[in-house]
Design an enzyme around this catalytic site. Structure first.
Site, PDB file in Angstrom:
ATOM      1  N   THR A 198       1.635  -4.246   5.312  1.00  0.00           N
ATOM      2  CA  THR A 198       2.018  -4.104   3.915  1.00  0.00           C
ATOM      3  C   THR A 198       2.573  -2.705   3.726  1.00  0.00           C
ATOM      4  OG1 THR A 198       0.331  -5.671   3.164  1.00  0.00           O
ATOM      5  CG2 THR A 198       1.214  -4.140   1.523  1.00  0.00           C
ATOM      6  N   LYS A 255       4.404  -9.640  -1.535  1.00  0.00           N
ATOM      7  CA  LYS A 255       3.051  -9.128  -1.300  1.00  0.00           C
ATOM      8  C   LYS A 255       2.615  -8.226  -2.442  1.00  0.00           C
ATOM      9  CE  LYS A 255      -0.845  -8.220   0.733  1.00  0.00           C
ATOM     10  NZ  LYS A 255      -1.025  -7.688   2.090  1.00  0.00           N
ATOM     11  N   LYS A 302      -3.617   2.140  -1.518  1.00  0.00           N
ATOM     12  CA  LYS A 302      -2.320   2.313  -0.858  1.00  0.00           C
ATOM     13  C   LYS A 302      -1.340   1.238  -1.312  1.00  0.00           C
ATOM     14  CE  LYS A 302      -1.344   0.408   2.886  1.00  0.00           C
ATOM     15  NZ  LYS A 302      -0.607  -0.806   3.355  1.00  0.00           N
TER      16      LYS A 302
END
Length: 286
Positions: A96, A171, A239
């Site tokens: 990701t 995502k 993150k």
């Protein structure tokens, strides 16, 4: 069966690479900590490489699942990077990361005659271990068609959602949706506890109605008992949410709930919960 390289053997990559080996693929692994590579080889066979380039040499597919933008660049580029060892091969990135770094690396790969698919995953550690991940892909149709049969080793569903970067944007949508859901569940469970209700009994009822969700079914018990060791850590969620918020600024989207929940995760970090899983939001409310 194909000759594959898998770069990154964390809580997700380790079992994903294992599924590829179980399907009969010839797998070479690389991990920044070589002890993890040695443990994987002892369990699954295959071989370990000392650098990404060595792992990628001669591979038809190179799969990656590392930490962040910088980690991804470091395993792709440079004299020891995977791209230097690849020829007429396909790079599939399960990390990701930002859509920007995906497009950057995809362009470099194309210039070298390499395929590139961004393919971030959802389903957590359990999904990786059980081979039932949801995989969101970006890239050309030809690259996706070539990669999808290999990805199928650990996917319950795999879809191409657009050109390079589309998988990463999808995502982001996934993480945005999860952030709000987990906070809502945390508030509901904490509310019920303060009201003197049996949280498990209530969830048995409301999970069958409109409030039901994967998070409710799979996390309510451990949230009530204060166990937060399900793999996907708060540090990683922050993150990811940072990536979401930066992308929202770039495209002019509004993410007020996501921004708020990001700050709640910051509170959990301050409480020492950096490695707690994402359901630990409830810690703030107790």
């Amino acid at each position: 069966m194909a000759k594959l390289a898998f770069l990154g053997l964390g809580v997700m990559g380790y079992p994903m690479a294992g599924h590829l080996a179980a399907k009969g693929h010839q797998v070479v692994v690389y991990n920044r900590n070589p002890a993890k590579s040695a443990a994987w080889v002892a369990q699954h066979g295959g071989t370990a490489a000392a650098t990404p380039r060595e792992a990628a040499n001669g591979a038809e597919f190179v799969m990656a699942c590392v930490g962040n933008d910088d980690d991804l660049r470091s395993i792709c580029l440079g004299d020891d990077g995977a791209f230097a060892g690849m020829k007429d091969a396909m790079f599939v990135d399960h990390t990701t990361v930002s859509a920007a770094v995906t497009r950057e690396l995809s362009t470099i790969a194309a210039g070298q005659g390499l395929g590139f698919v961004d393919a971030p995953v959802s389903g957590g550690q359990a999904g990786a271990e059980n081979g039932v991940l949801s995989v969101m892909c970006g890239g050309t149709q030809a690259d996706y068609d070539r990669a999808e049969p290999v990805i199928a080793a650990y996917a319950r569903i795999c879809r191409r959602l657009g050109e390079s970067g589309a998988g990463q944007l999808a995502k982001m949508m996934n993480q945005i949706a999860i952030a709000g859901l987990v906070q809502g569940l945390a508030e509901a469970l904490a509310f019920g506890e303060k009201a003197g209700l049996d949280g498990e009994a209530v969830v048995e009822v409301i999970s069958q109605g409109a409030a039901g969700s994967w998070q409710m079914m799979n996390r309510h018990k451990t949230m009530l008992t204060g166990k937060f060791d399900h793999g996907f850590a708060v540090d990683w969620m922050r993150k990811d949410l940072k990536i979401c918020l930066e992308a929202a600024d770039q495209i002019g989207a509004s993410l007020p709930v996501t921004a708020l929940v990001d700050q709640f995760y910051k509170d959990v970090q301050r409480m020492g919960g950096n490695r707690n899983d994402t359901s630990s939001l409830i810690r703030r409310l107790k």
